[in-house]
Design an enzyme around this catalytic site. Structure first.
Site, PDB file in Angstrom:
ATOM      1  CG  ASP A  27     -15.807  22.656 -10.761  1.00  0.00           C
ATOM      2  OD1 ASP A  27     -15.911  23.347  -9.736  1.00  0.00           O
ATOM      3  OD2 ASP A  27     -15.724  23.136 -11.904  1.00  0.00           O
ATOM      4  CD  GLU A  74     -19.830  24.645  -4.990  1.00  0.00           C
ATOM      5  OE1 GLU A  74     -18.619  24.914  -5.036  1.00  0.00           O
ATOM      6  OE2 GLU A  74     -20.500  24.267  -5.986  1.00  0.00           O
ATOM      7  CG  ASP A 108     -15.760  29.958 -10.722  1.00  0.00           C
ATOM      8  OD1 ASP A 108     -14.797  29.176 -10.704  1.00  0.00           O
ATOM      9  OD2 ASP A 108     -16.901  29.605 -11.048  1.00  0.00           O
TER      10      ASP A 108
END
Length: 799
Positions: A477, A480, A541
């Site tokens: 996860d 970024e 998401d």
């Protein structure tokens, strides 16, 4: 997964808000922490100096090396009837002493030939004192050069190279590089200042900018766009499918949803409907203006001080094959990964994990993976690679028991460490994190520096310990938020390392997984060019809405057109509890993607909705599991050819003009067409490419063109190409329990069709086998069985 991004000095000081009823998200296009960098702004700043590529000053046809003379320009303004005009104009040198600096510099240019379809063009804006010897983005670190595949000839005004697939012309003055297909059609060309003499619109040709603020330079590679040309790709982009007329910022970003212009998975690659693709071989921020400002100009604004561009000639399949030959094809994931993944944010304990496993079998929801998200540590989100003993008294036994019942376990983790994390002191002591210019941390959190081999070794050891306990795969996860101003072990700043961070991160997890488990598999959110080598990636998401469901499809199709074979998303949406009517329609869409996971705000488990929903979810899941031989064979072939399993129609039908216009349906593999229901309806308009198509559920037969088609019992429209034998397997509750010794080839054939083909790949097989069946009375017979002694093939004519 993530719900908020706080614009503050700390990336995650707002973790406590995650469970609050109201949460804030980063405002896009604001000058806050980790906002995307739009390089195009530097090319519009009249304070800067510009250098236009003017003429070929020298060239050696044997080596493909030469030089280009650049002319100096500045923007000049002129007021006309209360309107301020701004246009580039020739500018004199402003340096002192005048004897020391070039007003019109002559700089290197090079052309290479990677294959008979792939051309590499390199230009620089100045001397390169620290050239990169190997690139992480390229499968072998360097690109091959095969000039022998292209025949050279001198032409009036320049030079010409010809292969069996294309032609490249290099014109001396004005300097142009023109790329043609084998039939002589111009695909694209560099743009020179003279190409804009017929317009009042101030447009930059192929050039570079020198910023007056710090004298740094960036390239502006300008190429032509032709009428009706369409552009696709650039990674997992959720905006309109065709990028023509858009400005795309390629900067890895926590997009905070999937209905805005920023991207978790930008990829510096795109393809054109004219028959070519382009890979911008850079990790700096890149902004591409695909005719948004000037409709005939494709402006690639590259943060780097050189331009390194690969051009691929051919139809979409050729382009993807060539691009992935260069940057890597996806590894083939294990069979169980193609089963259903059950998740929510989050299961907090061993008991919850065991309970959900029990109920999945109780309610007969075929499943292969149970995912534990952010709650398996002592403190939620505080990732220390240790199961909370109070809630997971024997995690090793839990995973062993689950595996016996056909469940693999996936664990969430991330590469950021808050100051309260027990691992924080060790990370700082061993210098494993990205530093700032003083040697401190750019953020309050420690961000692992994957450009440091010692960091990778330390990190992989943490994962190995969990693999030894029984974990099967990790959720990779975030990734970024690598500091753009940080100083990395590589010696470069985040300007060059930020976009590479996801690739380094993906690689680190994938390689330890391969070493310890024998397969390459991750579940990642962020990417860069080359990340496709390390499947798989999911869509971030998403909102829980019809619009988000539609945006997911566009994002998945775009990523597939950027070299990624495998992709998934959060079925039902992520951000809030999924409305039952939305989840009902979203589930079959998820079942017809390469991988499928239900995840997000609870509840996610289908038995926690109505009885009708549970039955509908089960039917969609059963459909997928019975189709597993088709899915598995298509996956194998996709991984070998660099093709996406979820394909835009034009990948298979490049000569069908209508196929280039559709973005709300897709091909699942080569033979099944899928049209999800994006609204609460029972039918929808569906475009069918050439040929005959047979409804997978209702068995109705349709010809090519537009049709209004009713969904079947499972709320989705799925059609099969006439002449396809779809391999099916008996339903099992996990792939572990599937009996591959008995397959049924369900033949979808119209009355006039006399033969059909199936593609089959067995779990222990070496290659995809094509099996032909021929019509014999009221059924079809297998012509030959390549699996004789291993698998029996029964046929069933579906009609």
């Amino acid at each position: 997964m993530k719900k908020i991004q706080i614009a503050s000095l700390s990336l995650f000081m707002g973790f406590g808000l995650l469970l609050a009823p109201k949460a804030s998200a980063q405002i896009q296009n604001a000058d806050v922490l980790n906002a995307p960098i739009d390089i195009s702004k530097d090319f519009q700043n009249y304070l800067n100096t510009f250098y236009f590529a003017d003429e070929l000053a020298s060239f050696d046809p044997a080596t493909g090396k030469g030089t280009i003379k650049y002319l100096r320009y500045n923007y000049k303004t002129r007021q006309a009837f209360n309107n301020m005009m701004m246009k580039p104009d020739v500018e004199k040198a402003n340096e002192f002493p005048t004897t020391e600096y070039e007003e019109s510099p002559v700089l290197p240019f090079e052309i290479q030939f990677v294959s008979d379809r792939t051309i590499r063009i390199k230009t620089t804006s100045g001397p390169q004192f620290h050239p990169q010897k190997e690139s992480l983005m390229l499968i072998n670190g360097v690109a091959p050069n095969h000039p022998e595949l292209w025949k050279y000839s001198k032409i009036e005004g320049g030079h010409k190279y010809t292969s069996k697939h294309g032609v490249v012309e290099i014109l001396t003055k004005p300097w142009h590089v023109k790329i043609y297909d084998e039939k002589g059609k111009l695909l694209t060309s560099t743009l020179h200042d003279t190409d804009f003499k017929n317009t009042y619109t101030p447009t930059l040709p192929f050039s570079y900018v020198r910023r007056n603020s710090d004298y740094s330079r960036s390239m502006g590679a300008a190429f032509s766009l032709e009428p009706d040309e369409k552009i696709f790709g650039c990674g997992e982009s959720f905006t309109q499918f065709n990028k023509r007329g858009q400005k795309v910022v390629l900067w890895t970003d926590d997009a905070n949803g999937i209905q805005n212009e920023t991207m978790y998975k930008p990829i510096p690659f795109y393809m054109s409907s004219r028959g070519y693709g382009v890979f911008m071989h850079h990790s700096t921020p890149i902004t591409v203006d695909f005719g948004k400002y000037f409709s005939s100009a494709n402006e690639m604004y590259i943060g780097d001080d050189e331009a390194d561009l690969f051009f691929f000639i051919g139809e979409p399949k050729d382009v993807l094959d060539q691009y992935t030959d260069l940057t890597g094809k996806a590894a083939m994931p294990p069979l169980w990964s193609f089963g259903f993944w059950m998740s929510r944010i989050t299961y907090f304990s061993e008991k919850e994990g065991r309970d959900v496993a029990r109920d999945l079998r109780k309610y007969k929801i075929p499943t292969d993976v149970i995912h534990f998200d952010t709650g398996w540590f002592d403190v939620d989100w505080r990732n220390n690679y240790e199961f909370a003993k109070s809630r997971f008294p024997d995690a090793t036994k839990m995973m062993s028991d689950l595996k016996k019942d056909g469940f693999e376990v996936c664990l969430w983790q991330l590469p950021y460490f808050t100051p309260k994390n027990t691992l924080f002191p060790e990370i700082m002591e061993k210098n494993l994190a990205v530093r700032d210019r003083k040697g401190n941390l750019p953020y309050e959190d420690a961000v692992l520096d994957f450009s440091n081999p010692e960091t990778v070794t330390w990190y992989q050891a943490k994962l190995k310990k969990l693999f030894d306990q029984g974990v099967s795969v990790f959720k990779v996860d975030f990734g970024e938020a690598a500091p753009p101003d940080g100083i990395y072990h590589s010696g470069r700043t985040g300007f060059y390392e930020h976009n590479l961070y996801p690739l380094r991160y993906n690689k680190a997890v994938a390689e330890i997984t391969q070493k310890e488990k024998g397969y390459t598999l991750i579940w990642a959110r962020s990417t860069w060019a080359g990340s496709q080598r390390y499947p798989l990636h999911w869509g971030g998401d998403s909102e829980t809405s019809n619009g988000a469901m539609s945006a997911e499809l566009r994002g998945g199709l775009s990523l597939g057109l950027s070299g990624f074979s495998f992709w998934s998303h959060d079925v039902g949406g992520f951000a809030t509890k999924s409305p039952e009517n939305l989840y009902r329609r979203w589930a079959p869409f998820g079942m017809f993607t390469s991988h499928v996971r239900s995840h997000g705000e609870p509840p996610r488990e289908p038995w926690l909705y109505s009885k009708d929903f549970l039955e509908g979810f089960r039917k969609a899941d059963n459909m997928r599991y019975e189709l597993m031989p088709y899915i598995y064979a298509q996956a194998k072939e996709s991984s070998q050819k660099g093709l996406p399993m979820m394909r835009a129609l034009f990948v298979e039908y490049p000569n069908d003009p209508g196929a280039w216009l559709v973005d709300n349906e897709y091909l699942f593999g080569s033979s099944m067409l899928v049209a999800p229901l994006f609204e609460e309806v029972t039918e929808r308009d569906v475009y069918l490419p050439e040929g005959t198509w047979i409804d997978y559920q209702t068995k109705k037969v349709y010809q090519s063109g537009w049709h209004k088609i009713k969904a079947g019992e499972v709320p989705i429209v799925v059609l099969v190409k006439d002449g396809t034998a779809l391999p099916h397997i008996a339903l099992a509750q996990s792939t572990k329990d599937m009996d591959w010794s008995k397959l049924t080839l369900k033949v979808y054939a119209s009355d006039k069709t006399t033969s059909a083909t199936a593609k089959v790949f067995l779990p222990d097989g070496d290659a995809v086998q094509e099996i032909k069946v021929t019509k014999n009375g009221n059924n079809f017979d297998v012509t030959s069985n390549p699996f004789q002694g291993k698998t029996t093939l029964k046929t069933e004519w579906v009609k």
